[in-house]
Design a protein around this motif. Structure first.
Motif, PDB file in Angstrom:
ATOM      1  N   LEU A 128       0.832  -1.205   0.000  1.00 23.30           N
ATOM      2  CA  LEU A 128       0.000   0.000   0.000  1.00 23.30           C
ATOM      3  C   LEU A 128       0.865   1.253   0.000  1.00 23.30           C
ATOM      4  CD1 LEU A 128      -2.755   1.370   0.190  1.00 23.30           C
ATOM      5  CD2 LEU A 128      -2.660   1.086   2.669  1.00 23.30           C
ATOM      6  N   LEU A 129       1.940   1.246   0.800  1.00 21.71           N
ATOM      7  CA  LEU A 129       2.858   2.381   0.828  1.00 21.71           C
ATOM      8  C   LEU A 129       3.488   2.597  -0.547  1.00 21.71           C
ATOM      9  CD1 LEU A 129       4.495   4.594   2.182  1.00 21.71           C
ATOM     10  CD2 LEU A 129       6.033   2.841   3.087  1.00 21.71           C
ATOM     11  N   SER A 130       3.879   1.520  -1.193  1.00 16.63           N
ATOM     12  CA  SER A 130       4.449   1.614  -2.543  1.00 16.63           C
ATOM     13  C   SER A 130       3.456   2.237  -3.510  1.00 16.63           C
ATOM     14  CB  SER A 130       4.865   0.227  -3.022  1.00 16.63           C
ATOM     15  OG  SER A 130       5.398   0.288  -4.327  1.00 16.63           O
ATOM     16  N   ASP A 131       2.193   1.844  -3.396  1.00 16.11           N
ATOM     17  CA  ASP A 131       1.156   2.403  -4.273  1.00 16.11           C
ATOM     18  C   ASP A 131       0.950   3.891  -4.001  1.00 16.11           C
ATOM     19  OD1 ASP A 131      -1.134   2.079  -6.186  1.00 16.11           O
ATOM     20  OD2 ASP A 131      -2.282   2.654  -4.396  1.00 16.11           O
ATOM     21  N   LEU A 132       0.999   4.296  -2.741  1.00 15.60           N
ATOM     22  CA  LEU A 132       0.852   5.713  -2.397  1.00 15.60           C
ATOM     23  C   LEU A 132       1.975   6.537  -3.017  1.00 15.60           C
ATOM     24  CD1 LEU A 132      -0.122   5.479   1.389  1.00 15.60           C
ATOM     25  CD2 LEU A 132      -1.623   6.055  -0.522  1.00 15.60           C
ATOM     26  N   ARG A 133       3.194   6.026  -2.965  1.00 13.11           N
ATOM     27  CA  ARG A 133       4.319   6.751  -3.546  1.00 13.11           C
ATOM     28  C   ARG A 133       4.219   6.808  -5.065  1.00 13.11           C
ATOM     29  NH1 ARG A 133       4.052   8.934   0.638  1.00 13.11           N
ATOM     30  NH2 ARG A 133       5.337   8.399   2.446  1.00 13.11           N
ATOM     31  N   ARG A 134       3.728   5.726  -5.652  1.00 12.11           N
ATOM     32  CA  ARG A 134       3.551   5.705  -7.102  1.00 12.11           C
ATOM     33  C   ARG A 134       2.512   6.741  -7.536  1.00 12.11           C
ATOM     34  NH1 ARG A 134       3.436   0.738  -7.390  1.00 12.11           N
ATOM     35  NH2 ARG A 134       1.192   0.417  -7.149  1.00 12.11           N
ATOM     36  N   ARG A 135       1.517   6.959  -6.703  1.00 12.47           N
ATOM     37  CA  ARG A 135       0.467   7.943  -6.992  1.00 12.47           C
ATOM     38  C   ARG A 135       0.862   9.344  -6.525  1.00 12.47           C
ATOM     39  NH1 ARG A 135      -4.113   5.389  -3.671  1.00 12.47           N
ATOM     40  NH2 ARG A 135      -5.057   7.433  -4.031  1.00 12.47           N
ATOM     41  N   GLU A 136       2.054   9.481  -5.963  1.00 10.88           N
ATOM     42  CA  GLU A 136       2.591  10.755  -5.487  1.00 10.88           C
ATOM     43  C   GLU A 136       1.728  11.386  -4.396  1.00 10.88           C
ATOM     44  OE1 GLU A 136       3.374  13.294  -8.816  1.00 10.88           O
ATOM     45  OE2 GLU A 136       4.985  12.029  -9.581  1.00 10.88           O
ATOM     46  N   ILE A 137       1.161  10.524  -3.554  1.00 10.13           N
ATOM     47  CA  ILE A 137       0.434  11.001  -2.378  1.00 10.13           C
ATOM     48  C   ILE A 137       1.454  11.537  -1.376  1.00 10.13           C
ATOM     49  CG2 ILE A 137      -1.096  10.357  -0.487  1.00 10.13           C
ATOM     50  CD1 ILE A 137      -2.409  10.289  -3.259  1.00 10.13           C
ATOM     51  N   LYS A 138       1.249  12.733  -0.868  1.00 13.50           N
ATOM     52  CA  LYS A 138       2.236  13.403  -0.033  1.00 13.50           C
ATOM     53  C   LYS A 138       2.136  13.059   1.448  1.00 13.50           C
ATOM     54  CE  LYS A 138       2.792  17.404  -3.096  1.00 13.50           C
ATOM     55  NZ  LYS A 138       2.720  18.884  -3.199  1.00 13.50           N
ATOM     56  N   SER A 139       1.158  12.266   1.829  1.00 17.39           N
ATOM     57  CA  SER A 139       0.994  11.936   3.248  1.00 17.39           C
ATOM     58  C   SER A 139       2.266  11.318   3.816  1.00 17.39           C
ATOM     59  CB  SER A 139      -0.151  10.932   3.425  1.00 17.39           C
ATOM     60  OG  SER A 139      -1.340  11.387   2.825  1.00 17.39           O
ATOM     61  N   GLU A 140       2.637  11.738   5.025  1.00 16.28           N
ATOM     62  CA  GLU A 140       3.725  11.058   5.715  1.00 16.28           C
ATOM     63  C   GLU A 140       3.184   9.754   6.295  1.00 16.28           C
ATOM     64  OE1 GLU A 140       6.710  12.800   8.052  1.00 16.28           O
ATOM     65  OE2 GLU A 140       6.265  14.859   7.427  1.00 16.28           O
TER      66      GLU A 140
END
Length: 241
Positions: A81-93
């Motif tokens: 899930l974290l990998s997917d967030l980074r791929r989508r450029e989600i800025k959440s820490e």
């Protein structure tokens, strides 16, 4: 400033503990949590998910400032899930919560840009440190107009790493010092006289006072006067959180 938070954790008790710690000034959260939490009203929990599918749907609808993410979920892996967030450029820490002890897991978490890694069983003092660092980063980015070296040092911890090692004075050894410090941590809300601390860690009253005064001078403790049954004043020491 108020920060929005999403908690993704399949253990209901852990998720509730974190939510209470972040949100409640007392009451239902329990007195211990109320005493420990220093950041009431700074966080707003905008969603809680107990599995990967619910979390995915939640994160498609809401972009929070901070995500507390368990790695082992019933229907998948939090790292995916974290990998997917980074791929989508989600800025959440993202702070990871895990019982996993494998070095490879930590290594992958760092590669994916996790801002912290909290090992279960979760310690609230350690969570508080992670939140403090998160707030520092958020404030730094909010206030800065351009990148400076001091800003970079603050974000990457360079200032802490370059602090000189404190030399212990004669008569103060590291092992006993650590025992006394640990005693304060284990009894977080308690204050101790030199006699009480000596009895607790197995040293004399005068030895305990020497260590307590050193910690006081190092600004690790605060001190106040206590009056016994015959009115004789004695210092009471308490750890500074």
């Amino acid at each position: 400033m108020t920060y929005s938070v999403i908690i993704i954790e399949d253990e209901v008790e852990v998720a509730q503990l974190i939510a209470q710690y972040l949100l409640l000034p007392g009451g239902a959260a329990g007195s211990q949590i109320a005493k420990q939490s220093l950041r009431q009203a700074q966080y707003q929990v905008v969603g809680i998910a107990g599995n990967l599918s619910t979390a995915t749907a939640l994160l498609q609808a809401i972009e929070a400032d901070l995500i507390l993410l368990d790695i082992h979920l019933p229907d998948g892996n939090g790292l995916d899930l974290l990998s997917d967030l980074r791929r989508r450029e989600i800025k959440s820490e993202v702070m990871l919560l895990t019982a996993a002890k494998e070095v490879e897991t930590l290594e992958k978490a760092m590669q994916l840009g996790a801002c912290d890694f909290l090992v279960k069983p979760l310690m609230l003092n350690r969570l508080d440190q992670a939140l403090a660092r998160f707030e520092t980063r958020q404030q730094c980015f909010s206030d800065a107009n351009e990148v400076t070296q001091s800003m970079v040092d603050s974000l990457f911890g360079s200032k802490e790493q370059t602090k000189p090692t404190v030399r212990l004075p004669k008569g103060v050894d590291q092992l006993t010092l650590q025992k006394i410090h640990d005693a304060f941590v284990q009894h977080d809300a308690c204050a101790f006289t030199a006699q009480q601390m000596g009895d607790l860690v197995g040293v004399s009253r005068s030895t305990a006072r020497r260590y307590l005064e050193f910690l006081l001078e190092s600004e690790k403790l605060s001190a106040d006067q206590s009056y016994g049954s015959i009115g004789r004043p004695e210092r009471c020491y308490k750890i500074i959180n």
